[in-house]
Design an enzyme around this catalytic site. Structure first.
Site, PDB file in Angstrom:
ATOM      1  N   ALA A  61       0.839  -1.209   0.000  1.00  0.00           N
ATOM      2  CA  ALA A  61       0.000   0.000   0.000  1.00  0.00           C
ATOM      3  C   ALA A  61       0.872   1.256   0.000  1.00  0.00           C
ATOM      4  CB  ALA A  61      -0.905  -0.008   1.228  1.00  0.00           C
ATOM      5  N   GLU A 125       1.585  -6.590   7.514  1.00  0.00           N
ATOM      6  CA  GLU A 125       0.427  -5.839   8.002  1.00  0.00           C
ATOM      7  C   GLU A 125       0.260  -5.904   9.521  1.00  0.00           C
ATOM      8  OE1 GLU A 125       0.557  -7.720   5.371  1.00  0.00           O
ATOM      9  OE2 GLU A 125      -0.278  -6.585   3.699  1.00  0.00           O
TER      10      GLU A 125
END
Ligand code: NAI
Length: 697
Positions: A61, A125
């Site tokens: 991301a 993450e």
């Protein structure tokens, strides 16, 4: 363009090009789908290769889009991956250097993957309080097996591509390519150009002889290791569904879990810390391209507690260090301590014998300043006494070569005054390490009034090289961290006067999540340190009231663990804090002398008074420009003072509580006759933000 398109014969190549790490921001996602459509529409194209330009395949991301609508705008990453899976021509990911998070999930959506050796592959993450959100929990177990995938997802740690390719039965990489990756990927794409049906990871089964037993074991161990952090256990639950549910159901579970985690305060705090860490390096008037001075040789003055630890940082980074002391015995003692520290690491298997020897070979010692004259930088760590610092800096000014950086590790003295002892104040800076200096992440970089920009830039870069979190601080008493801790300590003292025991305060603060309460911390660091500082500080600031219990304790000779007694008693050779009846008696006597009746104080009040004291002083520090931003204050507390990471630092915590509520609490504390009403006047910045319903971030 954030992704380019070109053809190499019958192969279309889509190259992500969104520096620095080819983050999968909105524009990049659009460019990938556009490239894919073009390739599918072109009859001359038989296969597609996706790769990344520069130093990454993709780091996942785009953190610059965090929290903005762009982050989830269509095509979102899930849609891009669905489009790849649905492609009617083979899509090959050519993975190199960095392949993390969404980048790995993207690669897992391709029909094939080839990789260069040495690529760092990870689903990190969990480190920001999340689980992978674009199929990682479902696809990685299908290609790596349950255990390997779970380890990667729960730890978030990178694994090298060539290691992963050796895992038995792995289907992550179809080929590891030495040499030209793109060329090999295109050749591979042509080899598989006519394969139909195209392989999809979603169609694979998760391999494991006994998934249920293994998952139960994982729940137990992960649960025990990740108290206060919800994400790791959720990783286990999501990966578990890859063995119990159909692929699409597992994806749905992953999605819902991801969204729920996103809303937790822990995730917000971890994301805040992630962004805050990166922000610390940005100094508005010192651009990233500011030239830096070469630091190839370092000198340290003083081989005491700090000097030795400071030297180790540089030895670890391969930078030669010369330590100077007044007497040979002090040098011998300092070097022996460094050896002992390294030997402990060797014993634990954390350091190889040859590395240890290499590091020690970089260390030299001297009693003569003349031996320092060609060092590029010197860090002073002598006694905390301005007269001693004066003599040292005057000598350094005489002997050091022009352009050498002169740094002081002072924790409380005025760096501007120290700079003024030299004729080169522009070369003087504060480097405030934390004890133990070879372990603690935090380095406060103290910018003097006259510190040159390139000196600041050099020290920030050097700090990064020795793996510290560097936070810039202006000059003031205590800089960022210790100036705030003074207010925290004053509150801890008032609480004793009003009815608490040291153990009660420590327990409440530790339950909140601090690594150690204020009194256990004092015993560890040495209560005499604070005593010495108070003697100076409260002569300069007689209006600042504080509890005298800490001074009374020192007058009893109870300096802490090093004297076998402090706020607590200690059994010989042990570190367990045993509540001390003598200390409780001293506190009660002092309380009676103050004419205070003891009252029952709740854990909530203890925590609020200590933490909001940090917040109020932190707000003043930001307002005065001592800290560049509120998130820098948080980084100081997360990396130097054991503030609970899942609360994101004091300023982030105040945001979570709501600044209005923080100010209301301060107003209540100001009513307490034993407390310092003036201190509890909300800092103007805090009052303003609270009134406007805003936050520090
Ligand atoms: P220390 O007392 O352990 O070591 C100081 C060393 O400096 C001694 O070995 C002494 O022989 C040597 N020294 C004194 N005057 C000297 C001179 N003129 N020339 C050469 N060597 C000289 O002290 P510590 O704890 O290492 O502190 C050093 C500095 O670091 C102080 O400024 C202190 O405020 C600061 N500091 C200390 C921290 C701590 O937790 N101990 C944390 C952060 C900063």
């Amino acid at each position: 363009m954030t992704a380019t398109y070109q053809t190499r014969g019958a192969v279309a190549v889509i190259t992500l090009d969104n520096p620095p790490v080819n983050g999968l921001g909105y524009d990049t996602r659009v460019a990938i789908t556009a490239g894919l459509e073009r390739a599918l529409a072109d009859a001359a194209v038989r296969a597609v290769v996706i790769t990344g330009a520069g130093k990454a395949f993709s780091g996942g991301a785009d953190i610059r889009e965090f929290g903005s609508p762009k982050a989830t705008a269509e095509p979102n990453l899930l849609s891009v991956i669905l489009a790849l899976e649905a492609a009617t021509k083979p899509v090959v990911a050519a993975v190199h250097t960095v392949c993390m998070g969404g980048g790995l999930e993207l690669a897992l959506g391709c029909h094939y993957r080839v990789a260069a050796p040495g690529a760092q592959v990870a689903l990190p993450e969990v480190k920001i309080g999340l689980i992978p959100g674009a199929g990682g929990t479902q696809r990685l177990p299908r290609v790596l097996g349950l255990e390997n995938a779970l380890n990667m997802i729960v730890s978030g740690e990178p694994v090298a591509s060539e290691l992963l390719a050796k895992a038995p039965g792995q289907k992550l990489f179809d080929r590891i390519v030495e040499g030209d990756l793109l060329e090999a990927a295109c050749a591979f794409a042509l080899e598989v150009a006519d394969t139909r049906p195209l392989p999809l990871v979603r169609h694979l089964r998760v391999e494991h002889p006994n998934p249920e037993a293994y998952l139960q074991f994982a729940r137990n161990t992960v649960g025990a290791m990740s108290r206060n952090f919800p994400a790791p256990l959720k990783c286990v639950e999501a990966v578990a569904t890859s063995t119990t549910m159909k692929f699409d159901e597992g994806m749905k579970f992953e999605r819902e879990t991801f969204i729920n985690l996103m809303l937790t305060p822990e995730c917000k705090a971890l994301r805040h810390a992630f962004v805050a860490e990166r922000a610390t390096t940005k100094i508005p008037d010192v651009p990233a391209d500011t030239p830096v001075r070469a630091v190839q040789k370092l000198a340290v003055i003083g081989a005491g507690t700090m000097g030795g630890g400071i030297a180790m940082n540089f030895l670890n980074a391969g930078i030669p260090v010369t330590i100077l002391e007044m007497k040979q015995e002090a040098l011998d003692k300092g070097v022996a301590t460094i050896r002992k520290n390294y030997e402990a690491q060797v014993k634990k298997g954390k350091l190889k014998q040859d590395k240890y020897e290499q590091r020690m070979a970089l260390l030299s010692t001297t009693l003569r300043y003349d031996d320092l004259k060609d060092a590029d930088m010197v860090i002073e760590a002598v006694f905390e006494d301005l007269a001693v610092k004066e003599q040292v800096f005057k000598t350094l000014d005489e002997v050091m070569k022009p352009g050498a950086i002169l740094a002081s590790n002072t924790s409380t003295l005025d760096v501007n005054k120290i700079a003024a002892f030299t004729k080169r104040p522009q070369d003087v800076i504060g480097t405030h390490f934390f004890s133990p200096a070879n372990v603690m992440k935090l380095l406060e970089v103290v910018r003097g009034e006259k510190t040159a920009k390139d000196v600041l830039a050099t020290v920030m870069a050097l700090g990064k090289k020795i793996k510290k979190t560097c936070v810039v601080s202006g000059v003031c008493d205590g800089f960022i961290g210790n100036r705030m801790i003074e207010q925290y300590s004053r509150q801890a003292g008032f609480l004793l006067d009003e009815g608490c025991t040291p153990a009660q305060v420590d327990k409440a603060v530790e339950k909140f999540g601090f690594a150690m309460g204020p009194f256990r911390m004092g015993d560890l660091a040495g209560n005499d340190v604070g005593w010495y500082i108070r003697k100076r500080r409260y002569v300069e600031k007689p209006h600042l009231r504080y509890s005298k219990t800490a001074d009374l304790l020192c007058e009893m000779g109870r300096f802490g663990q090093k004297t076998g007694a402090g706020w607590y008693d200690y059994a010989p050779g042990k570190r367990d804090a045993i509540p001390s009846p003598v200390v409780v008696e001293m506190i009660e006597k002092h309380r009676a002398e103050l004419g205070l009746a003891p009252r029952k104080i709740s854990d909530e009040e203890i925590v609020q008074r200590l933490v909001f004291a940090l917040v109020n002083e932190g707000a003043r520090i930001v307002e005065e420009g001592i800290a560049l931003r509120a998130s820098d204050v948080d980084m100081v507390y997360l990396t130097g003072y054991g503030f609970p990471l899942w609360r994101g630092g004091p300023m982030c915590y105040a945001d979570t509580v709501g600044l209005f509520n923080v100010v209301q609490a301060m107003k209540r504390f100001a009513q307490n006759p034993n407390d310092d009403a003036k201190f509890w006047e909300p800092a103007p910045l805090l009052a303003k933000l609270a009134a406007e319903g805003r936050t520090f971030s």
